[in-house]
Design a protein around this motif. Structure first.
Motif, PDB file in Angstrom:
ATOM      1  N   UNK A   1       0.866  -1.178   0.000  1.00  0.00           N
ATOM      2  CA  UNK A   1       0.000   0.000   0.000  1.00  0.00           C
ATOM      3  C   UNK A   1       0.901   1.226   0.000  1.00  0.00           C
ATOM      4  N   UNK A   2       0.953   1.921  -1.130  1.00  0.00           N
ATOM      5  CA  UNK A   2       1.746   3.138  -1.266  1.00  0.00           C
ATOM      6  C   UNK A   2       0.792   4.333  -1.192  1.00  0.00           C
ATOM      7  N   UNK A   3       1.008   5.192  -0.199  1.00  0.00           N
ATOM      8  CA  UNK A   3       0.030   6.255   0.057  1.00  0.00           C
ATOM      9  C   UNK A   3       0.663   7.595   0.417  1.00  0.00           C
ATOM     10  N   UNK A   4       1.988   7.671   0.375  1.00  0.00           N
ATOM     11  CA  UNK A   4       2.668   8.916   0.730  1.00  0.00           C
ATOM     12  C   UNK A   4       3.634   9.308  -0.387  1.00  0.00           C
TER      13      UNK A   4
ATOM     14  N   UNK B   1       3.759   5.832  -9.493  1.00  0.00           N
ATOM     15  CA  UNK B   1       3.229   4.522  -9.162  1.00  0.00           C
ATOM     16  C   UNK B   1       3.268   3.515 -10.300  1.00  0.00           C
ATOM     17  N   UNK B   2       3.832   3.875 -11.458  1.00  0.00           N
ATOM     18  CA  UNK B   2       3.876   2.935 -12.578  1.00  0.00           C
ATOM     19  C   UNK B   2       4.872   1.813 -12.300  1.00  0.00           C
ATOM     20  N   UNK B   3       4.667   0.690 -12.964  1.00  0.00           N
ATOM     21  CA  UNK B   3       5.635  -0.403 -12.958  1.00  0.00           C
ATOM     22  C   UNK B   3       6.726  -0.108 -13.976  1.00  0.00           C
ATOM     23  N   UNK B   4       7.976  -0.268 -13.563  1.00  0.00           N
ATOM     24  CA  UNK B   4       9.094  -0.251 -14.505  1.00  0.00           C
ATOM     25  C   UNK B   4       9.799  -1.601 -14.435  1.00  0.00           C
TER      26      UNK B   4
ATOM     27  N   UNK C   1      -2.840  10.462  -3.139  1.00  0.00           N
ATOM     28  CA  UNK C   1      -3.107   9.353  -4.055  1.00  0.00           C
ATOM     29  C   UNK C   1      -2.539   8.079  -3.446  1.00  0.00           C
ATOM     30  N   UNK C   2      -2.959   6.935  -3.973  1.00  0.00           N
ATOM     31  CA  UNK C   2      -2.476   5.677  -3.408  1.00  0.00           C
ATOM     32  C   UNK C   2      -2.458   4.576  -4.453  1.00  0.00           C
ATOM     33  N   UNK C   3      -1.643   3.589  -4.167  1.00  0.00           N
ATOM     34  CA  UNK C   3      -1.544   2.384  -4.989  1.00  0.00           C
ATOM     35  C   UNK C   3      -1.626   1.184  -4.052  1.00  0.00           C
TER      36      UNK C   3
END
Length: 277
Positions: A159-162, A191-194, A247-249
């Motif tokens: 959970x990425x939120x910061x 937040x994209x995948x690389x 925003x969050x992922x």
């Protein structure tokens, strides 16, 4: 037939079949009625998937990555998003660490361990054990997919939120990962995948920058509700840091193994660092 009459080839086939069957024997924490319901949903949906499966197979062959969003029923996607949201809201444990075996790359995010899914997940544990789901993934990657050889790595989440949250450059201990994206920022917020396919992870000398310089970095943006499968053991990958407050992922990672994974000696430093208290 006696064991003496069984050829080595038959013995290996039998052993492989037994390993596949074992991977579809749910543990005591799994709702087998839910597994059966998901099997039925995916089996019905698969009747419409010939062209989409072909496209996913072609993409995976070229990139060691394939978008799998269209391969799951819309109803199931909605249910999975809701469960992921609930688990992330109730159970995220923040970490801010670096991991030596991936060149001290950062992990700044909320961590959802496998034990959480065993205790509180109904849908993701059922999906992990769905024969129909594994059949779809096997078709895409071109080989059977098995249980992860390390229990703590089977189902995890982040959970990425910061601002600055990232799952820094790393590889996976197992060959395959299916990533379900419950929430995702729009592309301008990060937040994209690389991913850099066809790289080698030497835990004693991970050489992350050298692998980045010597490979091709592919960047993939996903919307909420999308999913993908990719070859994690030879794909150096990360998520672009979150750029914007608010925003969050949220993702759930179903880790699956190849037969090779079960034959190799492995260590699990990254899993222990990110998902173990």
């Amino acid at each position: 037939m006696t064991i003496e009459a069984v050829s080595p080839a038959m013995t290996m086939r039998d052993a492989a079949a037994a390993l596949l069957a074992h991977g579809n024997v749910p543990g005591p924490h799994v709702d087998t009625d839910e597994v059966a319901r998901i099997d039925r949903m995916i089996a019905r949906h698969r009747l419409t998937l010939d062209e989409k499966l072909t496209a996913a197979k072609r993409q995976y062959s070229a990139e060691h990555y394939a978008r799998t969003t269209a391969l799951l029923p819309a109803e199931l996607i909605s249910e999975l998003r809701a469960e992921a949201r609930r688990l992330a809201d109730l159970n995220t444990r923040r970490i801010d660490i670096t991991v030596p075996v991936t060149g001290d790359t950062p992990r700044r995010l909320g961590s959802l361990p496998n034990s959480l899914f065993q205790e509180q997940s109904k849908l993701f544990t059922a999906l992990y054990n769905s024969v129909e789901f594994r059949s779809v993934l096997s078709t895409v990657v071109g080989t059977p997919v098995l249980d992860a050889s390390f229990e703590d790595e089977k189902i995890t989440g982040t959970h990425q939120s910061r601002v600055g949250d990232t799952h820094g450059w790393h590889w996976g201990d197992h060959e395959f990962a299916f990533i379900f994206i419950a929430e995702a920022p729009s592309i301008e917020h990060g937040g994209m995948l690389q991913a850099v396919p066809h790289t080698v992870w030497d835990k004693k000398n991970p050489a992350v920058h050298e692998n980045l310089a010597g490979g091709t970095i592919r960047t993939y943006h996903h919307e909420a509700g999308e999913s993908y499968v990719f070859k994690t053991d030879t794909t150096l990958h990360r998520t672009v840091p979150i750029q914007t407050e608010g925003v969050e992922r949220i993702i759930v990672n179903l880790t699956l193994a190849s037969l090779k994974d079960w034959l190799e000696e492995k260590s699990y430093e990254t899993t222990n660092a990110v998902y173990t208290d």
